[in-house]
Design a protein around this motif. Structure first.
Motif, PDB file in Angstrom:
ATOM      1  N   LYS A  40      -0.520  -1.342  -8.863  1.00  0.00           N
ATOM      2  CA  LYS A  40      -0.301  -0.567  -7.638  1.00  0.00           C
ATOM      3  C   LYS A  40       0.523   0.681  -7.925  1.00  0.00           C
ATOM      4  CE  LYS A  40      -0.889  -3.923  -3.971  1.00  0.00           C
ATOM      5  NZ  LYS A  40      -0.263  -4.971  -3.160  1.00  0.00           N
ATOM      6  N   LYS A  95      -0.765   4.406  -7.337  1.00  0.00           N
ATOM      7  CA  LYS A  95       0.017   5.317  -6.489  1.00  0.00           C
ATOM      8  C   LYS A  95       0.184   6.660  -7.194  1.00  0.00           C
ATOM      9  CE  LYS A  95       4.254   5.349  -3.779  1.00  0.00           C
ATOM     10  NZ  LYS A  95       5.561   4.721  -3.590  1.00  0.00           N
ATOM     11  N   GLU A 121      -0.152  -7.167 -10.694  1.00  0.00           N
ATOM     12  CA  GLU A 121      -0.584  -6.455  -9.483  1.00  0.00           C
ATOM     13  C   GLU A 121       0.342  -5.275  -9.172  1.00  0.00           C
ATOM     14  OE1 GLU A 121       0.375  -8.680  -6.047  1.00  0.00           O
ATOM     15  OE2 GLU A 121      -0.434  -7.195  -4.650  1.00  0.00           O
ATOM     16  N   TYR A 122       1.644  -5.493  -9.251  1.00  0.00           N
ATOM     17  CA  TYR A 122       2.575  -4.432  -8.843  1.00  0.00           C
ATOM     18  C   TYR A 122       2.508  -3.242  -9.798  1.00  0.00           C
ATOM     19  CZ  TYR A 122       6.243  -5.442 -12.337  1.00  0.00           C
ATOM     20  OH  TYR A 122       6.957  -5.592 -13.499  1.00  0.00           O
ATOM     21  N   GLU A 166       6.332  -6.361  -0.443  1.00  0.00           N
ATOM     22  CA  GLU A 166       5.806  -5.130   0.167  1.00  0.00           C
ATOM     23  C   GLU A 166       5.752  -5.274   1.677  1.00  0.00           C
ATOM     24  OE1 GLU A 166       1.968  -4.669  -1.703  1.00  0.00           O
ATOM     25  OE2 GLU A 166       0.993  -6.048  -0.317  1.00  0.00           O
ATOM     26  N   VAL A 213      -1.146   2.693  -1.361  1.00  0.00           N
ATOM     27  CA  VAL A 213      -0.751   1.288  -1.544  1.00  0.00           C
ATOM     28  C   VAL A 213       0.457   1.048  -0.648  1.00  0.00           C
ATOM     29  CG1 VAL A 213      -1.547   1.216  -3.962  1.00  0.00           C
ATOM     30  CG2 VAL A 213       0.829   1.787  -3.476  1.00  0.00           C
ATOM     31  N   ILE A 245     -10.203  -4.112  -6.831  1.00  0.00           N
ATOM     32  CA  ILE A 245      -9.382  -3.998  -5.624  1.00  0.00           C
ATOM     33  C   ILE A 245      -9.935  -5.016  -4.628  1.00  0.00           C
ATOM     34  CG2 ILE A 245      -8.485  -2.426  -3.853  1.00  0.00           C
ATOM     35  CD1 ILE A 245      -8.044  -1.419  -6.774  1.00  0.00           C
ATOM     36  N   MET A 268      -6.153   1.062   2.655  1.00  0.00           N
ATOM     37  CA  MET A 268      -4.991   0.712   1.841  1.00  0.00           C
ATOM     38  C   MET A 268      -5.404  -0.330   0.799  1.00  0.00           C
ATOM     39  SD  MET A 268      -1.485   1.144   2.202  1.00  0.00           S
ATOM     40  CE  MET A 268      -0.699   0.823   3.740  1.00  0.00           C
ATOM     41  N   VAL A 269      -4.914  -0.145  -0.411  1.00  0.00           N
ATOM     42  CA  VAL A 269      -5.179  -1.120  -1.470  1.00  0.00           C
ATOM     43  C   VAL A 269      -4.152  -2.252  -1.348  1.00  0.00           C
ATOM     44  CG1 VAL A 269      -4.983  -1.496  -3.959  1.00  0.00           C
ATOM     45  CG2 VAL A 269      -6.234   0.489  -3.093  1.00  0.00           C
ATOM     46  N   LEU A 270      -4.598  -3.481  -1.048  1.00  0.00           N
ATOM     47  CA  LEU A 270      -3.635  -4.576  -0.873  1.00  0.00           C
ATOM     48  C   LEU A 270      -3.534  -5.480  -2.098  1.00  0.00           C
ATOM     49  CD1 LEU A 270      -3.987  -5.688   2.850  1.00  0.00           C
ATOM     50  CD2 LEU A 270      -2.497  -3.974   1.831  1.00  0.00           C
ATOM     51  N   ASP A 271      -4.526  -5.442  -2.974  1.00  0.00           N
ATOM     52  CA  ASP A 271      -4.427  -6.225  -4.215  1.00  0.00           C
ATOM     53  C   ASP A 271      -5.178  -5.458  -5.300  1.00  0.00           C
ATOM     54  OD1 ASP A 271      -3.936  -8.190  -6.078  1.00  0.00           O
ATOM     55  OD2 ASP A 271      -5.491  -9.568  -5.349  1.00  0.00           O
ATOM     56  N   ALA A 272      -4.636  -5.466  -6.503  1.00  0.00           N
ATOM     57  CA  ALA A 272      -5.282  -4.731  -7.595  1.00  0.00           C
ATOM     58  C   ALA A 272      -5.129  -5.487  -8.899  1.00  0.00           C
ATOM     59  CB  ALA A 272      -4.662  -3.346  -7.726  1.00  0.00           C
TER      60      ALA A 272
END
Ligand code: ADP
Ligand code: MG
Length: 389
Positions: free
Chosen positions: A9, A13, A5-6, A99, A19, A198, A212-216
Motif C-alpha cells: 500500500k 501510494k 500488504e502495508y 487503517e 489507499v 488488488i 480505494m485499494v483495500l488489500d494489495a
C-alpha cells in the motif's frame, strides 16, 4: 519475493494510487497510538502475514474504539494465524496495520499478472471482488475480464475504460479507474513486479463515491532484485522458510517440498529430473536442492545440514553428474557431513563424471555405509525402497 500488504500500500501510494490512511504497529500500545493519530471513529486492524484469506480467519477486524484496536492488535500479535493459504501450521503475526475503516459500497477484483503464454502483462478484473478469484473463475467465468498489454505502447486509456465498463464502473468512477490502473501498471513495470493483486478494490464513501485499494498483494521478480534496492529492503525473512534463507546464504538453491526423500543434486535440470525419477518410482521428494558447480566439501556439508533440518526426511538421495564439479570433492564433503552432523538416515549416492573413480574409492574406503547406485533410475528406486522399508 513477496511483501506485506502495508508495504504494497505504501508503494502504491507513492505512485498516486488511493489507499486508506494507516500505519504499521509492532505491539498493542503502538496500535492504539496509531489509531489515535489517524483519528476518526472506525478502524481496521489487519494482521500482516504473506498470505491471504485473513478476513475469514480473524486476521482483519473492524473496530470502533481505541480500546478495541488495542485488544484486536494484542489478540493478533505473537499468535499464529491459520488461513486457507498458510497451511495448518499458520504464520506468526509480528506486525499489524491499522487503517481508517471505509464505508464499502462494492468490492471488485483487479489483478496484474505476467501471462507466460503471451509473455505480456495481463489485467484481470471482476465485479465479484473480496472473495477468492479462483472460486469466481470456477463458478462464474463470465464475470472475469482480461486485457492484454502491448509492452511497446503500454496500458492505454481505452483499455482501462473497457475493463471499467465490463465490471460496471461508470460516471466519475471511470476516470478514477483509468488513473488507478495506469498507476499500478507503471508501478509494476518500474519495480519489476511479477504479480500485483488488488482484492478488494472498493467503491467507498457516501455520496462522494471514490475508488480505494483495500488489500494489495505483490510478488517481485527475484532475478531483478539486484536493481531494486528499495524493494529488497522490504524483505521480511521471518515470512520465509528458514532453510531457504540459510541455503541462499551458502549459495545453494533450496526449495522445501512436502515428501520424505531429501535431495542433493548439482544443476537445476538434473535436480528436476531427480524429483521426477523419485515420483516415477512412487516416492515423494522432500526438497529441491541445487549445489551448483564447483561444490566444495563445505558446501556439501551445508547442503546435508539444511536438508536434514526437515524432520520429514527419511533418506537422502545424492545425485551428482560432475562436469565443473569433482566427484572426489563431493565424496569428501559427504564424509565430512556424516562425521560432523552424525547423519542417522541412509544416504543413497550416485556419482558420475569428473574424478568418479576417486570419488567412489573415497566413499568405499571411508568405512561409512553409503548405498551407491550406478545411475539416476537405480538411485531413485533405491531411495524409494529405503523409505518404504
Ligand atoms: P484478506 O484478503 O487477507 O482476507 P482483506 O484485506 O482483503 O484481507 O480484508 C478482508 C475484507 O475485510 C475485505 O474484503 C473488506 O470487506 C474488509 N476490509 C478490509 N479493509 C477494510 C477497510 N479499510 N475498511 C473496511 N473494510 C475493510
Ligand atoms: Mg483480500
Amino acid at each position: 519475493m513477496n511483501i506485506h500488504e502495508y508495504q504494497a500500500k505504501e508503494l502504491l501510494k507513492s505512485f498516486g494510487v488511493p489507499v486508506p490512511n494507516g500505519d504499521v504497529a509492532f505491539n498493542d500500545k503502538q496500535a492504539a497510538q496509531v489509531a489515535e493519530e489517524l483519528g476518526g471513529s472506525r478502524w481496521v486492524v489487519k494482521a500482516q502475514i504473506h498470505a491471504g484469506g485473513r478476513g475469514k480467519a480473524g486476521g482483519v477486524k473492524v473496530v470502533d474504539s481505541i480500546d478495541q484496536v488495542k485488544k484486536a492488535a494484542d489478540a493478533m500479535i505473537g499468535h499464529r494465524l491459520v488461513t486457507h493459504q498458510t497451511g495448518p501450521a499458520g504464520s506468526m503475526v509480528q506486525r499489524v496495520w491499522i487503517e481508517q475503516a471505509s464505508d464499502i459500497k462494492h468490492e471488485f477484483y483487479l489483478g496484474f499478472v505476467i501471462d507466460r503464454a503471451t509473455q505480456r502483462i495481463t489485467v484481470i478484473a471482476s465485479s465479484e471482488g473480496g472473495m477468492d478469484i479462483e472460486e469466481v473463475a470456477q463458478a462464474h467465468p463470465d464475470k472475469i475480464v482480461k486485457e492484454v498489454v502491448d509492452p511497446a505502447i503500454g496500458l492505454r486509456d481505452f483499455q482501462c475504460r473497457k475493463v471499467a465498463t465490463a465490471i460496471g464502473l461508470k460516471g466519475k468512477l471511470m476516470p478514477q479507474m483509468v488513473k488507478l490502473m495506469k498507476a499500478i501498471y507503471r508501478c509494476m513495470r518500474d519495480k519489476d513486479v511479477l504479480q500485483a493483486e488488488i482484492n478488494p478494490l472498493a467503491v467507498v464513501g457516501d455520496g462522494d463515491e471514490k475508488l480505494m485499494v483495500l488489500d494489495a498483494k505483490f510478488s517481485f521478480d527475484d532475478n531483478a532484485l539486484f536493481r531494486q534496492r528499495g524493494v529488497t529492503d522490504l524483505r521480511d525473512l521471518a515470512e520465509e522458510d528458514p532453510k531457504e534463507v540459510e541455503a541462499t546464504g551458502h549459495g545453494l538453491n533450496y526449495i522445501a517440498l512436502d515428501g520424505n526423500i531429501g535431495c542433493i543434486v548439482n544443476g537445476a535440470g538434473l535436480a528436476m529430473a531427480s524429483l521426477d525419477a523419485i515420483t516415477l518410482h512412487g516416492g515423494r521428494p522432500a526438497n529441491f536442492l541445487d549445489v551448483g558447480g564447483g561444490a566444495s566439501p563445505e558446501k556439501v556439508t551445508n547442503a546435508c545440514r539444511i536438508v536434514l533440518q526437515d524432520p520429514n526426511v527419511k533418506c537422502i538421495l545424492v545425485n551428482i553428474f560432475a562436469g565443473i564439479n569433482r566427484c572426489d570433492w563431493i565424496a569428501q564433503g559427504l564424509i565430512q557431513a556424516c562425521n560432523s552432523l552424525q547423519i542417522k538416515v541412509p544416504l543413497i549416492v550416485r556419482l558420475a563424471g569428473t574424478n568418479v573413480e576417486e570419488g567412489r574409492q573415497i566413499l568405499a574406503e571411508s568405512g561409512l555405509s553409503f548405498i551407491t547406485a550406478e545411475n539416476l533410475d537405480a538411485a531413485a528406486a533405491k531411495a524409494v525402497a529405503t523409505v518404504q522399508g
